[in-house]
Design a protein around this motif. Sequence first.
Motif, short mmCIF file in Angstrom:
data_model
loop_
_atom_site.label_atom_id
_atom_site.label_comp_id
_atom_site.label_asym_id
_atom_site.label_seq_id
_atom_site.Cartn_x
_atom_site.Cartn_y
_atom_site.Cartn_z
N TYR A 174 -9.31 13.62 -9.12
CA TYR A 174 -9.09 13.13 -7.36
C TYR A 174 -9.95 12.37 -6.76
O TYR A 174 -9.07 11.73 -6.28
CB TYR A 174 -7.78 14.29 -7.16
N ASP A 175 -11.20 12.00 -6.99
CA ASP A 175 -12.31 11.39 -7.07
C ASP A 175 -12.05 10.12 -7.30
O ASP A 175 -12.14 8.77 -6.35
CB ASP A 175 -13.70 12.55 -7.24
N GLU A 176 -11.53 10.09 -8.67
CA GLU A 176 -10.97 8.69 -9.32
C GLU A 176 -10.53 8.44 -8.57
O GLU A 176 -10.27 7.24 -8.67
CB GLU A 176 -11.43 8.93 -10.44
N VAL A 177 -9.42 8.62 -8.65
CA VAL A 177 -7.60 8.49 -8.62
C VAL A 177 -8.08 7.41 -6.80
O VAL A 177 -7.55 6.70 -6.75
CB VAL A 177 -7.00 10.01 -8.28
N SER A 178 -8.90 8.73 -5.81
CA SER A 178 -8.96 8.64 -4.40
C SER A 178 -9.23 6.65 -4.40
O SER A 178 -9.53 5.78 -3.70
CB SER A 178 -9.92 9.12 -3.57
N ARG A 179 -11.19 7.06 -5.47
CA ARG A 179 -11.45 5.73 -5.44
C ARG A 179 -10.25 4.14 -6.01
O ARG A 179 -10.39 3.28 -4.93
CB ARG A 179 -12.73 5.71 -6.45
N ALA A 181 -7.12 4.48 -5.86
CA ALA A 181 -6.17 3.73 -4.39
C ALA A 181 -6.84 2.89 -3.87
O ALA A 181 -6.24 2.38 -3.05
CB ALA A 181 -5.81 5.46 -3.95
N GLU A 182 -8.19 2.87 -3.36
CA GLU A 182 -8.72 2.29 -2.32
C GLU A 182 -8.57 1.02 -2.46
O GLU A 182 -8.82 0.44 -1.70
CB GLU A 182 -9.90 3.16 -1.46
N LYS A 183 -9.22 0.81 -3.69
CA LYS A 183 -9.12 -0.48 -4.49
C LYS A 183 -7.92 -1.47 -4.22
O LYS A 183 -8.19 -2.31 -3.74
CB LYS A 183 -9.83 -0.34 -6.11
N VAL A 184 -6.94 -0.56 -4.44
CA VAL A 184 -5.85 -1.44 -4.49
C VAL A 184 -5.03 -1.32 -2.80
O VAL A 184 -4.86 -2.58 -1.97
CB VAL A 184 -4.51 -0.74 -5.15
N ARG A 185 -5.38 0.23 -2.33
CA ARG A 185 -4.96 -0.77 -0.78
C ARG A 185 -6.09 -1.29 -0.09
O ARG A 185 -5.46 -2.15 0.75
CB ARG A 185 -5.90 0.55 0.15
N LEU A 186 -7.31 -1.86 -0.51
CA LEU A 186 -8.14 -3.01 0.04
C LEU A 186 -7.86 -4.85 -0.32
O LEU A 186 -7.51 -5.49 0.43
CB LEU A 186 -9.43 -3.04 0.37
N ALA A 187 -6.76 -4.00 -1.29
CA ALA A 187 -6.48 -5.26 -2.32
C ALA A 187 -4.92 -6.28 -1.29
O ALA A 187 -4.68 -7.27 -1.42
CB ALA A 187 -6.12 -5.77 -3.43
N MET A 188 -4.72 -4.86 -0.55
CA MET A 188 -2.87 -5.24 0.08
C MET A 188 -3.13 -5.17 1.51
O MET A 188 -1.89 -5.06 1.94
CB MET A 188 -2.25 -4.39 -0.24
N GLN A 215 0.21 -4.03 9.05
CA GLN A 215 -0.33 -3.36 8.82
C GLN A 215 -1.20 -2.71 8.31
O GLN A 215 -1.75 -3.24 7.33
CB GLN A 215 0.65 -1.79 9.53
N ASP A 216 -2.25 -2.04 8.79
CA ASP A 216 -3.07 -0.92 7.46
C ASP A 216 -2.56 -0.33 6.57
O ASP A 216 -1.88 0.20 6.89
CB ASP A 216 -4.21 -0.33 8.22
N ALA A 217 -2.25 -0.97 5.20
CA ALA A 217 -1.96 -0.09 3.80
C ALA A 217 -2.48 1.13 4.18
O ALA A 217 -3.79 1.71 4.93
CB ALA A 217 -2.65 -0.94 2.80
N GLN A 218 -1.32 2.32 4.01
CA GLN A 218 -2.22 3.88 3.65
C GLN A 218 -2.34 4.30 1.89
O GLN A 218 -1.69 3.22 1.38
CB GLN A 218 -1.11 4.64 4.17
N LYS A 219 -2.67 4.70 1.83
CA LYS A 219 -2.76 5.61 0.33
C LYS A 219 -2.69 7.33 0.19
O LYS A 219 -3.71 7.85 1.41
CB LYS A 219 -4.59 5.58 -0.20
N SER A 220 -1.65 7.90 -0.65
CA SER A 220 -1.57 8.90 -1.34
C SER A 220 -2.61 8.73 -2.17
O SER A 220 -2.74 8.37 -3.77
CB SER A 220 -0.03 9.33 -1.72
N HIS A 221 -4.01 9.70 -2.18
CA HIS A 221 -5.09 9.46 -2.68
C HIS A 221 -5.14 11.16 -3.44
O HIS A 221 -6.21 11.38 -4.18
CB HIS A 221 -5.90 8.64 -2.80
N GLY A 222 -4.62 12.30 -2.86
CA GLY A 222 -4.95 13.30 -3.74
C GLY A 222 -6.15 14.11 -2.86
O GLY A 222 -5.79 15.10 -3.51
N LEU A 223 -6.71 13.42 -1.99
CA LEU A 223 -8.02 14.30 -1.04
C LEU A 223 -7.67 14.84 0.57
O LEU A 223 -6.85 14.15 0.68
CB LEU A 223 -9.30 13.85 -1.00
N CYS A 224 -8.20 16.25 -0.02
CA CYS A 224 -7.67 17.09 1.32
C CYS A 224 -8.94 17.67 2.00
O CYS A 224 -8.81 19.15 2.13
CB CYS A 224 -6.27 17.95 1.13
#
Length: 396
Positions: A174-179, A181-188, A215-224
Motif C-alpha cells: 500500500y505504500d506503492e498504491v499510495s504513490r 494514487a498521488e500521481k493520478v491525483r496530481l494529474a487531475m 476542488q482539490d482531488a482526493q485519494k483513497s490510498h489505503g494508508l492510515c
Amino acid sequence: MLLPSYLKEEIMLQPEKREFPKFSVSKLMHTVFEPTEGCRVCILVDFDEPQKWIKDFAFLKDEEFSVQRKAYENFYKTFKNGVMEELGMSGGEMFAYYCTHGSNLDLRDECFGTDGKQLSLDRDIYSKYDIVLCISTWSATAPLTAKCKEYGFRGATMHGMNDVILNSGLAVDYDEVSRDAEKVRLAMTNADSIEIDFALEDGRVLTAWLGLDQQDAQKSHGLCKGQTPDVANLPAGEVYFVPNDARGEFPMKYEDGTLGVLTVEDRNIIKSTLIEGNQATIDEHNARLADDPMTGTLGELGFGTQVLPVSGQDIQDEKVLGTCHLATGRDDHLGGDIVPEMFKKHENSTHDDILFAPHKTPNFDISEVRMQRGSQREVIIQHFRPSAYIMNALCR
C-alpha cells in the motif's frame, strides 16, 4: 523497486501479466496502520441475527457466511497465531452487529461478543479499541468515518471480501498504491470539470458533464498511518471528487440486467428511461426518485488507479485503472454536504456506486473521459483504458 516505464506500461495495459505477492495480514497491518505497537485491535462482522451467529462462532457451520468466514480465517485466527504479538498489538476479539442491508447506512449500536453477550458499539468498541477492522457484507465506511472522529480510533472497512480480493487487492504494497494514487491525483486535481462520453450499442453517444469547481482531488490510498483518527477503505486505489454540479445523461445497468438512460439536471438524477429490459424496474426507480429526490443526488466521481483483476465485488473493481464510477446519496464521509438527515427515510441514506467497467457494463463503452483544468484540456480514459496523459503521470 520501481519498474522501468516501458515495463510498467505493459503491465498496466495487460493486468493478467501482474504477479501478486502472497497475502500477509502482518504486512497489511504494518503498512496500513504503522505504528501498531501498543494498539488494541478488534474485528467487526455483520449478520441479520448477530447474537445467534457470533456466539461460539456458530457462523462457521454455515457456508452462507463466506465473508465472515474469511474474516475469521484470515484475520482472527492469524492474529491469535502470533501476528498480534509480532506487531505489538493486543485484543484481537471479534464482534457482530446487525446487517444494514444498504451501502454505508448508519449502524445500530447493539453488538454481540462471541460469548453471546450484548454490547454497545459506542461504549464497548469504538471507545475501547485503537484499530477497528470491519469485514462485512455491506460497506460501513461512512458511519465508521464519522465514529472514528468522535471516538479517536483508526480502522479499515473491507466489505465483500473474497479469495480474489485477498490474493490481489489486499496483497499489494500500500505504500506503492499510495504513490500511484498521488500521481493520478496530481494529474487531475483542481479540475474545473469532467465530461464522460458513453457509446451505446444502438449508436447513440450520451454525455455527462460534472462540475468540480477547481476542488482539490482526493485519494483513497489505503494508508492510515500515525495517530490521526481515520478509516481506510480496502482495497484502495482511487482518485475522487465531490461534484458540485452535473448535467446530461448516462446509462445505467440495473441488477436485473435492465438498461436505462438517466437524465441529470443540477446534480440530480431526475428520471430514468428504458433502453432494454424490464419497464417495471425503470418505473420503480422513477418512483423512488419522486418519493425521495435526494436518492438521485450525485455525491461522487471516482477513477481507479490500480492494476487489479476483476473480483466481482465493486469494492475492488472500482479501483481498477481505466474504470470510473459515479455514486448517488450520502457523501459526508468524502467531505461532501449530503448527510443522512437530508433523506426522507433512514434506509434511503445510502451511498451507492455506479461502476462503469467492461465486465460490469458490456452493453456500452466509455468512449472518452475529458478533463478541463483552466486552459488545459486532457483525455483521461479512452475505451476503458488509461490515456497517454495518465500513463505518463504514472510512469514518472
